[in-house]
Design a protein around this motif. Structure first.
Motif, PDB file in Angstrom:
ATOM      1  N   MET A  72       0.843  -1.193   0.000  1.00 47.01           N
ATOM      2  CA  MET A  72       0.000   0.000   0.000  1.00 47.01           C
ATOM      3  C   MET A  72       0.875   1.237   0.000  1.00 47.01           C
ATOM      4  SD  MET A  72      -2.794   1.413   2.776  1.00 47.01           S
ATOM      5  CE  MET A  72      -1.586   2.476   3.571  1.00 47.01           C
ATOM      6  N   HIS A  73       0.386   2.279  -0.684  1.00 46.64           N
ATOM      7  CA  HIS A  73       1.063   3.577  -0.673  1.00 46.64           C
ATOM      8  C   HIS A  73       0.019   4.677  -0.557  1.00 46.64           C
ATOM      9  CE1 HIS A  73       3.759   6.871  -1.577  1.00 46.64           C
ATOM     10  NE2 HIS A  73       2.877   7.294  -2.458  1.00 46.64           N
ATOM     11  N   ILE A  80       3.522  15.935   1.066  1.00 43.75           N
ATOM     12  CA  ILE A  80       4.745  16.155   1.820  1.00 43.75           C
ATOM     13  C   ILE A  80       5.182  14.867   2.520  1.00 43.75           C
ATOM     14  CG2 ILE A  80       5.736  17.357   3.806  1.00 43.75           C
ATOM     15  CD1 ILE A  80       4.126  19.776   3.058  1.00 43.75           C
ATOM     16  N   ALA A  81       4.228  14.138   3.096  1.00 51.05           N
ATOM     17  CA  ALA A  81       4.536  12.908   3.829  1.00 51.05           C
ATOM     18  C   ALA A  81       4.137  11.698   3.001  1.00 51.05           C
ATOM     19  CB  ALA A  81       3.806  12.897   5.165  1.00 51.05           C
ATOM     20  N   GLN A  82       4.977  10.672   3.035  1.00 49.49           N
ATOM     21  CA  GLN A  82       4.725   9.442   2.298  1.00 49.49           C
ATOM     22  C   GLN A  82       4.522   8.296   3.293  1.00 49.49           C
ATOM     23  OE1 GLN A  82       4.384   9.779  -1.039  1.00 49.49           O
ATOM     24  NE2 GLN A  82       4.853  11.940  -0.627  1.00 49.49           N
ATOM     25  N   TYR A  83       3.482   7.519   3.029  1.00 49.41           N
ATOM     26  CA  TYR A  83       3.113   6.419   3.918  1.00 49.41           C
ATOM     27  C   TYR A  83       3.124   5.127   3.113  1.00 49.41           C
ATOM     28  CZ  TYR A  83       0.235   3.785   7.295  1.00 49.41           C
ATOM     29  OH  TYR A  83      -0.241   2.868   8.190  1.00 49.41           O
ATOM     30  N   ASP A  84       3.973   4.189   3.502  1.00 47.65           N
ATOM     31  CA  ASP A  84       4.128   2.939   2.757  1.00 47.65           C
ATOM     32  C   ASP A  84       4.000   1.743   3.691  1.00 47.65           C
ATOM     33  OD1 ASP A  84       4.982   3.907  -0.033  1.00 47.65           O
ATOM     34  OD2 ASP A  84       6.381   4.969   1.276  1.00 47.65           O
ATOM     35  N   ASP A 108      10.665  13.486   3.468  1.00 47.28           N
ATOM     36  CA  ASP A 108      12.010  13.521   2.910  1.00 47.28           C
ATOM     37  C   ASP A 108      12.366  14.922   2.411  1.00 47.28           C
ATOM     38  OD1 ASP A 108      12.521  10.668   3.209  1.00 47.28           O
ATOM     39  OD2 ASP A 108      11.003  10.410   1.649  1.00 47.28           O
ATOM     40  N   ASP A 109      13.651  15.172   2.299  1.00 43.98           N
ATOM     41  CA  ASP A 109      14.181  16.426   1.740  1.00 43.98           C
ATOM     42  C   ASP A 109      13.643  17.659   2.460  1.00 43.98           C
ATOM     43  OD1 ASP A 109      15.616  14.952  -0.118  1.00 43.98           O
ATOM     44  OD2 ASP A 109      13.998  15.000  -1.592  1.00 43.98           O
ATOM     45  N   ILE A 110      13.737  17.643   3.786  1.00 48.85           N
ATOM     46  CA  ILE A 110      13.383  18.811   4.591  1.00 48.85           C
ATOM     47  C   ILE A 110      14.561  19.781   4.589  1.00 48.85           C
ATOM     48  CG2 ILE A 110      12.693  19.612   6.881  1.00 48.85           C
ATOM     49  CD1 ILE A 110      11.620  16.800   7.395  1.00 48.85           C
ATOM     50  N   LEU A 111      14.272  21.061   4.404  1.00 51.56           N
ATOM     51  CA  LEU A 111      15.326  22.068   4.405  1.00 51.56           C
ATOM     52  C   LEU A 111      15.777  22.382   5.826  1.00 51.56           C
ATOM     53  CD1 LEU A 111      13.948  24.582   1.748  1.00 51.56           C
ATOM     54  CD2 LEU A 111      15.691  22.826   1.424  1.00 51.56           C
ATOM     55  N   ASN A 112      17.054  22.212   6.090  1.00 56.32           N
ATOM     56  CA  ASN A 112      17.625  22.579   7.375  1.00 56.32           C
ATOM     57  C   ASN A 112      18.259  23.963   7.236  1.00 56.32           C
ATOM     58  OD1 ASN A 112      18.936  22.865   9.779  1.00 56.32           O
ATOM     59  ND2 ASN A 112      20.284  21.093   9.552  1.00 56.32           N
ATOM     60  N   THR A 113      17.551  24.982   7.711  1.00 51.30           N
ATOM     61  CA  THR A 113      18.000  26.373   7.572  1.00 51.30           C
ATOM     62  C   THR A 113      18.587  26.932   8.869  1.00 51.30           C
ATOM     63  OG1 THR A 113      15.795  27.202   8.125  1.00 51.30           O
ATOM     64  CG2 THR A 113      16.261  26.805   5.802  1.00 51.30           C
ATOM     65  N   THR A 114      18.885  26.077   9.827  1.00 51.28           N
ATOM     66  CA  THR A 114      19.385  26.574  11.115  1.00 51.28           C
ATOM     67  C   THR A 114      20.765  27.205  10.992  1.00 51.28           C
ATOM     68  OG1 THR A 114      20.300  24.381  11.644  1.00 51.28           O
ATOM     69  CG2 THR A 114      18.053  24.852  12.365  1.00 51.28           C
ATOM     70  N   SER A 132      15.930  14.001   6.349  1.00 52.76           N
ATOM     71  CA  SER A 132      14.644  13.312   6.325  1.00 52.76           C
ATOM     72  C   SER A 132      14.265  12.886   7.736  1.00 52.76           C
ATOM     73  CB  SER A 132      14.710  12.075   5.419  1.00 52.76           C
ATOM     74  OG  SER A 132      14.989  12.436   4.084  1.00 52.76           O
ATOM     75  N   THR A 133      12.980  12.782   7.946  1.00 50.96           N
ATOM     76  CA  THR A 133      12.479  12.201   9.193  1.00 50.96           C
ATOM     77  C   THR A 133      11.574  11.034   8.828  1.00 50.96           C
ATOM     78  OG1 THR A 133      11.137  12.588  11.179  1.00 50.96           O
ATOM     79  CG2 THR A 133      10.604  13.897   9.237  1.00 50.96           C
ATOM     80  N   ALA A 134      11.731   9.921   9.508  1.00 45.23           N
ATOM     81  CA  ALA A 134      10.976   8.724   9.143  1.00 45.23           C
ATOM     82  C   ALA A 134      10.668   7.904  10.389  1.00 45.23           C
ATOM     83  CB  ALA A 134      11.756   7.883   8.140  1.00 45.23           C
ATOM     84  N   ASP A 135       9.479   7.324  10.393  1.00 41.00           N
ATOM     85  CA  ASP A 135       9.055   6.407  11.445  1.00 41.00           C
ATOM     86  C   ASP A 135       8.839   5.034  10.826  1.00 41.00           C
ATOM     87  OD1 ASP A 135       9.003   8.551  13.207  1.00 41.00           O
ATOM     88  OD2 ASP A 135       6.889   8.974  12.811  1.00 41.00           O
TER      89      ASP A 135
END
Length: 356
Positions: A72-73, A80-84, A108-114, A132-135
């Motif tokens: 499933m996808h 913005i968020a992908q669920y697989d 994925d591909d979150i901009l880190n502007t800190t 990226s952040t992933a669970d």
């Protein structure tokens, strides 16, 4: 812009909900799998009986004839968020079965502007990086049918949770689910106890990275979040019945009571338990074509004037099954009646015995 600020939202979530026991924890494991079930508003605790039972109620794995696989996808929050999701299950013998499934929810591909502004106050776009952040949720399932209790089945899930926020923070979690099903006089009953022992997450935060982010945002002087997180148990109680008309037509009606042992915005809420009912239907023709509908996610939502309004989430779905291959589609939150955004969800299920 949404991805640019996502990093700040993620760390704010970790900080502001830093208690060891949280009302909302590992919520990606509660989204659901299989477009067929989602089209029925997840009211499948009593009737699930395929490879996806590893998620909905592991005792349903005993209804598999041989072995099955599912994929499933889905996309959330404007893609913005992908669920697989992927799963496999196999019958061991007439009284036992096992399965394994994997869920990934990621941005994925979150901009880190800190580090966008250097020590001299200059803006340097070359200092922008991506992360990226992933669970991840890996579930091992086992189901058994007792010899002395006809119509009764039980199953157990062992879950491993892995959550990653770039190279800033990571966690491991472990937990167990227990599922029961019972059939009598064409009625089906089911009970799913999620995180029955509580699911325990242990976080590891890179203090150097955390301090960089905290110092890069004015006014952010919070202490690092706690290193432990506990997911409280939840329960789903279901009942369903299948009606047959002239051999070719079937109708499945199902009801679920989704319970959390804390006070929430569910339509039935107390200090002890909160209950969100769900109702689902599946109309089938010759076990070939399926039309589904459901309504759930009943929530008391506070309005601008302070009054409360009951919102709900209607769903619809379609399915097609031919020679062991089933393709399903679900449109969730039809008509935008709830706070959740609608999503188009596709899934496929295959009876692997057709390749033998």
């Amino acid at each position: 812009m949404k991805k640019t600020i996502a990093i700040l939202l993620l760390f704010t979530s970790l900080i502001t909900h830093a208690q060891a026991v949280r009302k909302y924890s590992n919520e990606f494991m509660n989204i659901g799998v299989d477009a067929a079930a989602l089209g029925m508003s997840n009211a499948v605790t009593a009737i699930t009986g395929d490879v996806n039972s590893g998620y909905w109620n592991p005792s349903g794995l005993l209804q598999i004839e041989d072995s099955e696989a599912a994929l499933m996808h889905a996309s959330y929050f404007a893609n913005i968020a992908q669920y697989d999701y992927a799963a496999y299950a196999k019958k061991i013998d007439d009284r036992s079965a096992w399965g394994v499934s994997l869920i990934r929810f990621g941005v994925d591909d979150i901009l880190n502007t800190t580090q966008l502004i250097d020590s001299e106050g200059n803006i340097d776009y070359n200092r922008i990086s991506l992360f990226s952040t992933a669970d991840y949720g890996l579930t091992f399932s086992y189901a058994k049918r007792p010899t002395l209790m006809e119509g009764f089945r039980y199953g157990v899930n062992a879950k491993v949770i892995r959550r990653i926020i770039g190279n800033f923070a990571k966690s491991w979690g472990f937990g167990f689910d227990v599922g029961l099903q019972y059939d009598k006089n064409d009625w089906h009953y089911g009970l799913m106890l999620r995180d029955i022992t509580t699911t325990y997450n242990i976080w590891s935060v890179d203090e150097d990275k955390y301090n960089e982010i905290r110092d890069a945002v004015a006014g952010q002087n919070q202490d690092p979040p706690e290193s432990t997180e506990i997911t409280l148990p939840k329960a789903q109680l279901g009942i369903s019945k299948k009606f047959e008309f002239h051999y070719d037509y079937t109708l499945v009606a199902a009801v679920n009571l989704n319970m959390q042992f804390a006070q929430t915005n569910d339509v039935i809420a107390s200090d002890i338990v909160s209950i969100d009912p769900a109702l689902g239907f599946e109309f089938g023709y010759t076990d070939l074509v399926f039309l589904r509908a459901g309504v759930g996610n009943f929530q008391n939502v506070e309005q601008i004037d302070g009054s409360k309004k009951v919102n709900f989430q209607p769903n619809i779905g379609l399915g097609f099954k031919y020679k062991g291959i089933q393709v399903d589609y679900a449109l969730t939150d039809l008509g935008d009646q709830s706070a959740a955004l609608y999503s188009n969800i596709f899934s496929v299920k295959v009876d692997l015995s057709i390749f033998r």
